[in-house]
Write a protein that holds these residues in place. Structure first.
Motif, PDB file in Angstrom:
ATOM      1  N   MET A   1       0.857  -1.164   0.000  1.00 32.28           N
ATOM      2  CA  MET A   1       0.000   0.000   0.000  1.00 32.28           C
ATOM      3  C   MET A   1       0.903   1.227   0.000  1.00 32.28           C
ATOM      4  O   MET A   1       1.947   1.233   0.628  1.00 32.28           O
ATOM      5  N   LYS A   2       0.467   2.253  -0.713  1.00 34.44           N
ATOM      6  CA  LYS A   2       1.193   3.528  -0.767  1.00 34.44           C
ATOM      7  C   LYS A   2       0.287   4.625  -0.243  1.00 34.44           C
ATOM      8  O   LYS A   2      -0.924   4.598  -0.465  1.00 34.44           O
ATOM      9  N   ILE A   3       0.910   5.583   0.428  1.00 36.33           N
ATOM     10  CA  ILE A   3       0.169   6.744   0.914  1.00 36.33           C
ATOM     11  C   ILE A   3       0.991   7.995   0.628  1.00 36.33           C
ATOM     12  O   ILE A   3       2.181   8.045   0.930  1.00 36.33           O
ATOM     13  N   TRP A   4       0.363   8.963  -0.020  1.00 39.02           N
ATOM     14  CA  TRP A   4       0.987  10.258  -0.297  1.00 39.02           C
ATOM     15  C   TRP A   4       0.398  11.259   0.675  1.00 39.02           C
ATOM     16  O   TRP A   4      -0.829  11.394   0.784  1.00 39.02           O
ATOM     17  N   GLY A   5       1.252  11.971   1.395  1.00 33.92           N
ATOM     18  CA  GLY A   5       0.774  12.951   2.361  1.00 33.92           C
ATOM     19  C   GLY A   5       1.907  13.842   2.829  1.00 33.92           C
ATOM     20  O   GLY A   5       2.910  14.024   2.138  1.00 33.92           O
ATOM     21  N   LEU A   6       1.727  14.377   4.014  1.00 32.36           N
ATOM     22  CA  LEU A   6       2.741  15.220   4.650  1.00 32.36           C
ATOM     23  C   LEU A   6       3.049  14.666   6.035  1.00 32.36           C
ATOM     24  O   LEU A   6       2.126  14.257   6.753  1.00 32.36           O
ATOM     25  N   LYS A   7       4.317  14.673   6.409  1.00 39.47           N
ATOM     26  CA  LYS A   7       4.690  14.192   7.737  1.00 39.47           C
ATOM     27  C   LYS A   7       4.037  15.018   8.840  1.00 39.47           C
ATOM     28  O   LYS A   7       3.730  14.503   9.902  1.00 39.47           O
ATOM     29  N   ALA A   8       3.829  16.306   8.580  1.00 35.77           N
ATOM     30  CA  ALA A   8       3.282  17.203   9.590  1.00 35.77           C
ATOM     31  C   ALA A   8       1.747  17.232   9.623  1.00 35.77           C
ATOM     32  O   ALA A   8       1.163  17.908  10.446  1.00 35.77           O
ATOM     33  N   CYS A   9       1.102  16.497   8.724  1.00 37.11           N
ATOM     34  CA  CYS A   9      -0.359  16.515   8.614  1.00 37.11           C
ATOM     35  C   CYS A   9      -0.969  15.533   9.614  1.00 37.11           C
ATOM     36  O   CYS A   9      -0.665  14.338   9.588  1.00 37.11           O
ATOM     37  N   ASP A  10      -1.832  16.030  10.501  1.00 43.78           N
ATOM     38  CA  ASP A  10      -2.465  15.175  11.505  1.00 43.78           C
ATOM     39  C   ASP A  10      -3.272  14.047  10.872  1.00 43.78           C
ATOM     40  O   ASP A  10      -3.224  12.909  11.333  1.00 43.78           O
ATOM     41  N   THR A  11      -4.016  14.357   9.835  1.00 52.76           N
ATOM     42  CA  THR A  11      -4.837  13.344   9.167  1.00 52.76           C
ATOM     43  C   THR A  11      -3.958  12.261   8.558  1.00 52.76           C
ATOM     44  O   THR A  11      -4.264  11.072   8.664  1.00 52.76           O
ATOM     45  N   ILE A  29       4.947   8.460   1.094  1.00 57.14           N
ATOM     46  CA  ILE A  29       5.608   9.460   0.264  1.00 57.14           C
ATOM     47  C   ILE A  29       5.220  10.831   0.797  1.00 57.14           C
ATOM     48  O   ILE A  29       4.037  11.167   0.836  1.00 57.14           O
ATOM     49  N   ASP A  30       6.209  11.593   1.247  1.00 59.77           N
ATOM     50  CA  ASP A  30       5.965  12.949   1.718  1.00 59.77           C
ATOM     51  C   ASP A  30       5.966  13.863   0.500  1.00 59.77           C
ATOM     52  O   ASP A  30       6.992  14.014  -0.169  1.00 59.77           O
ATOM     53  N   VAL A  31       4.825  14.453   0.203  1.00 58.36           N
ATOM     54  CA  VAL A  31       4.701  15.238  -1.038  1.00 58.36           C
ATOM     55  C   VAL A  31       5.602  16.467  -1.037  1.00 58.36           C
ATOM     56  O   VAL A  31       6.003  16.932  -2.098  1.00 58.36           O
ATOM     57  N   LYS A  84      -4.986  17.651  -1.824  1.00 60.07           N
ATOM     58  CA  LYS A  84      -5.758  17.143  -0.705  1.00 60.07           C
ATOM     59  C   LYS A  84      -5.147  15.802  -0.321  1.00 60.07           C
ATOM     60  O   LYS A  84      -4.738  15.026  -1.178  1.00 60.07           O
ATOM     61  N   ARG A  85      -5.115  15.519   0.953  1.00 60.32           N
ATOM     62  CA  ARG A  85      -4.410  14.330   1.392  1.00 60.32           C
ATOM     63  C   ARG A  85      -5.081  13.666   2.579  1.00 60.32           C
ATOM     64  O   ARG A  85      -5.896  14.303   3.229  1.00 60.32           O
ATOM     65  N   PRO A  86      -4.705  12.444   2.807  1.00 57.60           N
ATOM     66  CA  PRO A  86      -3.782  11.641   2.023  1.00 57.60           C
ATOM     67  C   PRO A  86      -4.444  11.066   0.773  1.00 57.60           C
ATOM     68  O   PRO A  86      -5.660  10.981   0.690  1.00 57.60           O
ATOM     69  N   VAL A  87      -3.588  10.699  -0.165  1.00 60.29           N
ATOM     70  CA  VAL A  87      -4.016   9.879  -1.297  1.00 60.29           C
ATOM     71  C   VAL A  87      -3.456   8.490  -0.997  1.00 60.29           C
ATOM     72  O   VAL A  87      -2.264   8.349  -0.709  1.00 60.29           O
ATOM     73  N   ILE A  88      -4.315   7.503  -1.026  1.00 57.07           N
ATOM     74  CA  ILE A  88      -3.919   6.139  -0.674  1.00 57.07           C
ATOM     75  C   ILE A  88      -4.190   5.234  -1.870  1.00 57.07           C
ATOM     76  O   ILE A  88      -5.270   5.278  -2.453  1.00 57.07           O
ATOM     77  N   GLU A  89      -3.198   4.422  -2.195  1.00 55.83           N
ATOM     78  CA  GLU A  89      -3.375   3.410  -3.227  1.00 55.83           C
ATOM     79  C   GLU A  89      -3.367   2.048  -2.551  1.00 55.83           C
ATOM     80  O   GLU A  89      -2.391   1.662  -1.913  1.00 55.83           O
ATOM     81  N   HIS A  90      -4.484   1.349  -2.671  1.00 56.45           N
ATOM     82  CA  HIS A  90      -4.647   0.041  -2.034  1.00 56.45           C
ATOM     83  C   HIS A  90      -5.261  -0.929  -3.026  1.00 56.45           C
ATOM     84  O   HIS A  90      -6.357  -0.695  -3.528  1.00 56.45           O
ATOM     85  N   GLN A  91      -4.531  -1.983  -3.323  1.00 53.16           N
ATOM     86  CA  GLN A  91      -4.985  -3.028  -4.243  1.00 53.16           C
ATOM     87  C   GLN A  91      -5.474  -2.444  -5.570  1.00 53.16           C
ATOM     88  O   GLN A  91      -6.533  -2.808  -6.086  1.00 53.16           O
ATOM     89  N   GLY A  92      -4.699  -1.485  -6.087  1.00 51.09           N
ATOM     90  CA  GLY A  92      -5.002  -0.912  -7.391  1.00 51.09           C
ATOM     91  C   GLY A  92      -6.078   0.167  -7.405  1.00 51.09           C
ATOM     92  O   GLY A  92      -6.400   0.704  -8.450  1.00 51.09           O
TER      93      GLY A  92
END
Length: 108
Positions: A1-11, A29-31, A84-92
């Protein structure tokens, strides 16, 4: 699974923590630090359209009207924190945000 976001983002931190608690291998992945590949931005925009651009962010409020009217992909490339984040890729499948619907779809 991949997640695109920010380290400082609470969500994003909540999403990372909940997914890791499931024992799922997660690539974060920290955008801001890592950037977002153009191919990924295009995929995200194809999946979510205008919803991908966070118009409530501090970054958005700091843009001029001309910048806001520009190409959304180019805008996100120049200002990855507008995504807008996070963007999550799970099983395609791509998911945007960390709402109850996304949590139900990816957490067992």
């Amino acid at each position: 699974m991949k997640i695109w976001g920010l380290k400082a983002c609470d969500t994003c931190r909540k999403a990372n923590k909940a997914i890791a608690a499931q024992g799922v291998e997660l690539e974060s992945i920290d955008v801001r630090a890592d950037g977002v590949a153009t191919d990924d931005l295009n995929r995200f925009y194809d999946a979510f359209g205008e919803a991908l651009v966070n118009r409530r962010s501090t970054t958005w409020r700091g843009l001029s009207e001309d910048e806001r009217a520009g190409d959304p992909i180019e805008l996100l490339r120049e200002h990855p924190t507008l995504m807008k984040r996070p963007v999550i890729e799970h099983q395609g499948t791509l998911y945007l945000g960390w709402g109850a619907d996304v949590q139900a779809a990816i957490l067992d």
